[in-house]
Design a protein around this motif. Sequence first.
Motif, PDB file in Angstrom:
ATOM      1  N   ARG A   1     -12.096  16.068  17.409  1.00 27.21           N
ATOM      2  CA  ARG A   1     -10.906  15.660  16.655  1.00 27.21           C
ATOM      3  C   ARG A   1     -10.993  16.129  15.202  1.00 27.21           C
ATOM      4  NH1 ARG A   1     -11.129   9.975  15.626  1.00 27.21           N
ATOM      5  NH2 ARG A   1     -11.833  10.710  13.592  1.00 27.21           N
ATOM      6  N   ASN A   2     -12.201  16.085  14.607  1.00 26.51           N
ATOM      7  CA  ASN A   2     -12.383  16.604  13.250  1.00 26.51           C
ATOM      8  C   ASN A   2     -11.909  18.046  13.149  1.00 26.51           C
ATOM      9  OD1 ASN A   2     -15.621  14.948  12.740  1.00 26.51           O
ATOM     10  ND2 ASN A   2     -13.562  14.136  12.552  1.00 26.51           N
ATOM     11  N   LEU A   3     -12.337  18.855  14.115  1.00 30.53           N
ATOM     12  CA  LEU A   3     -11.959  20.269  14.115  1.00 30.53           C
ATOM     13  C   LEU A   3     -10.477  20.446  14.387  1.00 30.53           C
ATOM     14  CD1 LEU A   3     -15.036  21.808  15.957  1.00 30.53           C
ATOM     15  CD2 LEU A   3     -14.315  22.288  13.614  1.00 30.53           C
ATOM     16  N   SER A   4      -9.914  19.612  15.234  1.00 31.45           N
ATOM     17  CA  SER A   4      -8.478  19.679  15.514  1.00 31.45           C
ATOM     18  C   SER A   4      -7.670  19.414  14.246  1.00 31.45           C
ATOM     19  CB  SER A   4      -8.113  18.672  16.597  1.00 31.45           C
ATOM     20  OG  SER A   4      -6.726  18.703  16.861  1.00 31.45           O
ATOM     21  N   ALA A   5      -8.115  18.440  13.448  1.00 32.56           N
ATOM     22  CA  ALA A   5      -7.437  18.138  12.186  1.00 32.56           C
ATOM     23  C   ALA A   5      -7.501  19.331  11.237  1.00 32.56           C
ATOM     24  CB  ALA A   5      -8.074  16.910  11.542  1.00 32.56           C
ATOM     25  N   LEU A   6      -8.674  19.950  11.148  1.00 35.63           N
ATOM     26  CA  LEU A   6      -8.830  21.107  10.266  1.00 35.63           C
ATOM     27  C   LEU A   6      -7.980  22.289  10.745  1.00 35.63           C
ATOM     28  CD1 LEU A   6     -12.653  20.844   9.591  1.00 35.63           C
ATOM     29  CD2 LEU A   6     -10.904  21.021   7.806  1.00 35.63           C
ATOM     30  N   ARG A   7      -7.963  22.536  12.035  1.00 36.58           N
ATOM     31  CA  ARG A   7      -7.158  23.639  12.559  1.00 36.58           C
ATOM     32  C   ARG A   7      -5.671  23.402  12.285  1.00 36.58           C
ATOM     33  NH1 ARG A   7     -10.369  22.768  17.478  1.00 36.58           N
ATOM     34  NH2 ARG A   7     -12.217  24.109  17.402  1.00 36.58           N
ATOM     35  N   SER A   8      -5.217  22.178  12.520  1.00 34.50           N
ATOM     36  CA  SER A   8      -3.804  21.861  12.300  1.00 34.50           C
ATOM     37  C   SER A   8      -3.433  22.013  10.835  1.00 34.50           C
ATOM     38  CB  SER A   8      -3.510  20.430  12.759  1.00 34.50           C
ATOM     39  OG  SER A   8      -3.702  20.296  14.145  1.00 34.50           O
ATOM     40  N   PHE A   9      -4.313  21.558   9.950  1.00 37.23           N
ATOM     41  CA  PHE A   9      -4.029  21.649   8.526  1.00 37.23           C
ATOM     42  C   PHE A   9      -3.974  23.108   8.075  1.00 37.23           C
ATOM     43  CE2 PHE A   9      -5.615  21.361   4.023  1.00 37.23           C
ATOM     44  CZ  PHE A   9      -4.419  20.876   3.493  1.00 37.23           C
ATOM     45  N   TYR A  10      -4.918  23.919   8.539  1.00 36.99           N
ATOM     46  CA  TYR A  10      -4.915  25.330   8.137  1.00 36.99           C
ATOM     47  C   TYR A  10      -3.739  26.088   8.738  1.00 36.99           C
ATOM     48  CZ  TYR A  10      -8.984  25.683   5.198  1.00 36.99           C
ATOM     49  OH  TYR A  10      -9.837  25.577   4.124  1.00 36.99           O
ATOM     50  N   GLN A  11      -3.319  25.697   9.920  1.00 38.10           N
ATOM     51  CA  GLN A  11      -2.124  26.320  10.484  1.00 38.10           C
ATOM     52  C   GLN A  11      -0.912  26.015   9.610  1.00 38.10           C
ATOM     53  OE1 GLN A  11      -2.131  28.456  13.007  1.00 38.10           O
ATOM     54  NE2 GLN A  11       0.058  28.799  12.606  1.00 38.10           N
ATOM     55  N   PHE A  12      -0.852  24.787   9.096  1.00 38.93           N
ATOM     56  CA  PHE A  12       0.215  24.395   8.171  1.00 38.93           C
ATOM     57  C   PHE A  12       0.147  25.235   6.898  1.00 38.93           C
ATOM     58  CE2 PHE A  12       1.473  21.765   4.514  1.00 38.93           C
ATOM     59  CZ  PHE A  12       2.793  21.442   4.850  1.00 38.93           C
ATOM     60  N   LEU A  13      -1.066  25.426   6.356  1.00 42.17           N
ATOM     61  CA  LEU A  13      -1.224  26.228   5.141  1.00 42.17           C
ATOM     62  C   LEU A  13      -0.786  27.679   5.372  1.00 42.17           C
ATOM     63  CD1 LEU A  13      -4.705  24.985   3.818  1.00 42.17           C
ATOM     64  CD2 LEU A  13      -2.421  24.272   3.065  1.00 42.17           C
ATOM     65  N   ILE A  14      -1.133  28.226   6.518  1.00 42.38           N
ATOM     66  CA  ILE A  14      -0.751  29.615   6.839  1.00 42.38           C
ATOM     67  C   ILE A  14       0.755  29.744   6.941  1.00 42.38           C
ATOM     68  CG2 ILE A  14      -0.861  31.389   8.636  1.00 42.38           C
ATOM     69  CD1 ILE A  14      -3.749  30.391   9.199  1.00 42.38           C
ATOM     70  N   GLU A  15       1.392  28.789   7.613  1.00 43.83           N
ATOM     71  CA  GLU A  15       2.851  28.832   7.775  1.00 43.83           C
ATOM     72  C   GLU A  15       3.581  28.768   6.440  1.00 43.83           C
ATOM     73  OE1 GLU A  15       3.656  25.595  10.363  1.00 43.83           O
ATOM     74  OE2 GLU A  15       2.908  26.618  12.171  1.00 43.83           O
ATOM     75  N   HIS A  16       2.948  28.127   5.438  1.00 42.58           N
ATOM     76  CA  HIS A  16       3.549  28.026   4.107  1.00 42.58           C
ATOM     77  C   HIS A  16       2.941  29.029   3.129  1.00 42.58           C
ATOM     78  CE1 HIS A  16       4.836  24.252   5.945  1.00 42.58           C
ATOM     79  NE2 HIS A  16       5.780  24.190   5.015  1.00 42.58           N
TER      80      HIS A  16
END
Length: 323
Positions: free
Chosen positions: A90-105
């Motif tokens: 879950r820790n890694l899932s949170a990091l992946r989701s956050f970085y995907q958000f950063l990339i999209e923006h």
Amino acid sequence: MCKNIFSHFLEALRRLNRSPKTIESYERDLFAFLRFYRGEFMAEEVESALHQPRQFLDDFQGWQAVSVESIQAFVASRMEAGIHPRTLSRNLSALRSFYQFLIEHELAFANPAKSVKAPKQPKPLPKSLDIDLTQQLLDQPLNTWQDIRDQAMFECLYSAGLRVSELADLDLSPGLDQLNDGWIRVIGKGQKERISPLGRKAIDALRHWLSLRSDYAKADEQAVFVNRFGDRIGIRSIQQHLDKRTLEAGLPTKMSPHRLRHACATHVLESSGDLRAVQDLLGHANLSTTQIYTKLDLQHLAKVYDTAHPRAKKRGQNKQTIE
């Protein structure tokens, strides 16, 4: 990088209808990573951030500089601290989701968490089925030919500790060539052949089924167990018939063929304490697999060891004083 990016991320999660529990978990996960990432060179700031985790995350402007190695080090440190693999995932899932958000923006160019793998989660073992419930399952009325066939299948699963695939693949020959001597021959994992013992009730159930089998199997079918079309029965069908039997028996638990295999191993181990024999029974290549599979009771092992080993030191005895 703009301010309050983390708060924007949380708002995006809410718009995606993520549950409050997920959002709360992601905030804790990212805060844990950032505390680790900045802790070595900004200890005082991290200490003060404990009281304002959201502000700490919003103020951080260095997400673009985070490397794959940093995230790998974070995961390694959590593993050393004894964090459960499910939590690390879950820790890694949170990091992946956050970085995907950063990339999209357009606030990051790569996702450093994407290639980092969480440690494998141990597969949960089936809860052991006690002997009384096992008997309740197996001692049911046999009203149809399918009931007789099912009785033979379930007795084999429990008596010989078979995998469901081994049961479905069982052929008349060479599978039952040694039935009169109390053995069946199966093909296990890796196409390895082994012979497995059968108890009296399993042999009787098999013989009962074999006396009827020719009326329901196609003439050229070699499978021991067949379906209503006369063909080899499939694994899914075996599970469905076990579900039906479980319901009829009124068992307060869900059953599976693997649970019957597990019950066989557990009951033999509890009675004998002979782990090596259970290894042979289950067809495990490594003894360590059997230890994990059966959840070996160490107190039981100690008792058996003290009783059986000629040079075992008896536990509980007073030490002799050498004068």
